[in-house]
Design a protein around this motif. Structure first.
Motif, PDB file in Angstrom:
ATOM      1  N   ALA A   1      18.737  34.318  23.200  1.00 55.77           N
ATOM      2  CA  ALA A   1      18.931  33.110  22.401  1.00 55.77           C
ATOM      3  C   ALA A   1      19.743  32.081  23.170  1.00 55.77           C
ATOM      4  CB  ALA A   1      19.620  33.458  21.083  1.00 55.77           C
ATOM      5  N   ALA A   2      20.788  32.527  23.856  1.00 61.42           N
ATOM      6  CA  ALA A   2      21.622  31.603  24.612  1.00 61.42           C
ATOM      7  C   ALA A   2      20.842  30.968  25.756  1.00 61.42           C
ATOM      8  CB  ALA A   2      22.856  32.324  25.155  1.00 61.42           C
ATOM      9  N   ALA A   3      20.055  31.757  26.435  1.00 62.46           N
ATOM     10  CA  ALA A   3      19.288  31.227  27.555  1.00 62.46           C
ATOM     11  C   ALA A   3      18.198  30.276  27.068  1.00 62.46           C
ATOM     12  CB  ALA A   3      18.676  32.367  28.360  1.00 62.46           C
ATOM     13  N   LEU A   4      17.544  30.647  25.981  1.00 61.84           N
ATOM     14  CA  LEU A   4      16.506  29.776  25.451  1.00 61.84           C
ATOM     15  C   LEU A   4      17.111  28.481  24.913  1.00 61.84           C
ATOM     16  CD1 LEU A   4      14.124  32.315  23.700  1.00 61.84           C
ATOM     17  CD2 LEU A   4      13.738  31.084  25.836  1.00 61.84           C
ATOM     18  N   ALA A   5      18.359  28.541  24.489  1.00 63.27           N
ATOM     19  CA  ALA A   5      19.031  27.340  23.997  1.00 63.27           C
ATOM     20  C   ALA A   5      19.238  26.331  25.118  1.00 63.27           C
ATOM     21  CB  ALA A   5      20.369  27.701  23.354  1.00 63.27           C
ATOM     22  N   SER A   6      19.198  26.807  26.355  1.00 63.02           N
ATOM     23  CA  SER A   6      19.382  25.886  27.469  1.00 63.02           C
ATOM     24  C   SER A   6      18.129  25.054  27.729  1.00 63.02           C
ATOM     25  CB  SER A   6      19.772  26.653  28.741  1.00 63.02           C
ATOM     26  OG  SER A   6      18.682  27.411  29.210  1.00 63.02           O
TER      27      SER A   6
ATOM     28  N   GLN B   1      20.929  22.946  39.481  1.00 59.02           N
ATOM     29  CA  GLN B   1      21.690  23.344  38.290  1.00 59.02           C
ATOM     30  C   GLN B   1      21.820  24.864  38.261  1.00 59.02           C
ATOM     31  OE1 GLN B   1      19.040  21.461  35.472  1.00 59.02           O
ATOM     32  NE2 GLN B   1      20.362  19.673  35.304  1.00 59.02           N
ATOM     33  N   LYS B   2      22.800  25.374  38.999  1.00 59.40           N
ATOM     34  CA  LYS B   2      22.936  26.820  39.199  1.00 59.40           C
ATOM     35  C   LYS B   2      23.138  27.596  37.906  1.00 59.40           C
ATOM     36  CE  LYS B   2      24.723  26.278  43.844  1.00 59.40           C
ATOM     37  NZ  LYS B   2      25.845  26.446  44.744  1.00 59.40           N
ATOM     38  N   GLN B   3      23.978  27.098  37.035  1.00 63.53           N
ATOM     39  CA  GLN B   3      24.240  27.818  35.791  1.00 63.53           C
ATOM     40  C   GLN B   3      22.986  27.852  34.913  1.00 63.53           C
ATOM     41  OE1 GLN B   3      27.816  26.636  33.848  1.00 63.53           O
ATOM     42  NE2 GLN B   3      27.562  28.039  32.156  1.00 63.53           N
ATOM     43  N   ARG B   4      22.283  26.749  34.844  1.00 69.64           N
ATOM     44  CA  ARG B   4      21.052  26.709  34.061  1.00 69.64           C
ATOM     45  C   ARG B   4      20.001  27.633  34.672  1.00 69.64           C
ATOM     46  NH1 ARG B   4      16.742  22.160  33.159  1.00 69.64           N
ATOM     47  NH2 ARG B   4      15.843  22.891  31.211  1.00 69.64           N
ATOM     48  N   VAL B   5      19.944  27.688  35.998  1.00 70.48           N
ATOM     49  CA  VAL B   5      19.014  28.590  36.675  1.00 70.48           C
ATOM     50  C   VAL B   5      19.298  30.029  36.269  1.00 70.48           C
ATOM     51  CG1 VAL B   5      18.360  29.563  38.925  1.00 70.48           C
ATOM     52  CG2 VAL B   5      18.497  27.080  38.634  1.00 70.48           C
ATOM     53  N   ARG B   6      20.590  30.418  36.305  1.00 70.46           N
ATOM     54  CA  ARG B   6      20.951  31.784  35.912  1.00 70.46           C
ATOM     55  C   ARG B   6      20.537  32.066  34.469  1.00 70.46           C
ATOM     56  NH1 ARG B   6      25.479  30.718  39.096  1.00 70.46           N
ATOM     57  NH2 ARG B   6      26.706  30.060  37.307  1.00 70.46           N
ATOM     58  N   GLY B   7      20.783  31.128  33.577  1.00 65.86           N
ATOM     59  CA  GLY B   7      20.418  31.310  32.171  1.00 65.86           C
ATOM     60  C   GLY B   7      18.916  31.431  31.989  1.00 65.86           C
ATOM     61  N   LEU B   8      18.172  30.596  32.680  1.00 71.34           N
ATOM     62  CA  LEU B   8      16.714  30.647  32.565  1.00 71.34           C
ATOM     63  C   LEU B   8      16.140  31.904  33.191  1.00 71.34           C
ATOM     64  CD1 LEU B   8      15.963  26.883  33.189  1.00 71.34           C
ATOM     65  CD2 LEU B   8      15.531  28.147  31.066  1.00 71.34           C
ATOM     66  N   GLU B   9      16.739  32.360  34.303  1.00 76.86           N
ATOM     67  CA  GLU B   9      16.294  33.623  34.897  1.00 76.86           C
ATOM     68  C   GLU B   9      16.538  34.774  33.925  1.00 76.86           C
ATOM     69  OE1 GLU B   9      18.499  33.583  38.567  1.00 76.86           O
ATOM     70  OE2 GLU B   9      16.825  32.687  39.677  1.00 76.86           O
TER      71      GLU B   9
END
Length: 128
Positions: free
Chosen positions: A9-14, A48-56
């Motif tokens: 949910a957190a990653a999809l929220a990004s 966007q490193k943090q967003r990349v981690r979340g999306l991965e």
């Protein structure tokens, strides 16, 4: 399992809100995978490193837990909740009409129309 659901949910929220509102091609896990991959490529290109981690992480969770049947069931639940919201707004409108306040009736009509539009959008999008 709760942690995995939270992470998904957190990653999809990004993913941007406008992307989440758009129907995913076919309303399938594959469609979601394509959308996340597209966002992942975009995030990488922008550094966007943090967003990349979340999306991965989202992609990993999607691969591990997503089924088309589950997506369809979730979509049906969203439609049911929205139908309940429409029914509640209809009751509020009837109450306002009984009370006789023209201003209140207009506000309630407006709220009802918003809820009906959301319901129609959900029904038209099949599943996301």
């Amino acid at each position: 399992m709760k942690i995995q659901s939270f992470l998904l949910a957190a990653a999809l929220a990004s993913i941007p809100a406008w992307a989440a509102a758009e129907p995913v091609p076919g309303g399938t896990c594959q469609g979601k995978r394509q959308e996340i991959s597209r966002n992942l490529d975009e995030a990488r290109a922008k550094g966007q490193k943090q967003r990349v981690r979340g999306l991965e992480q989202a992609l990993s969770e999607l691969d591990a837990h997503c089924t088309d049947a589950k997506l369809q069931a979730e979509h049906r639940k969203r439609i049911q909740r929205q139908e309940q919201a429409v029914a509640a707004r209809e009751r509020e409108l009837k109450e306002a009409e009984r009370d006789g306040s023209a201003k209140k009736v207009e506000r309630r009509k407006s709220k009802l129309q918003e809820e009906q539009a959301k319901l129609q959008q959900l029904k038209e999008s099949k599943s996301e």
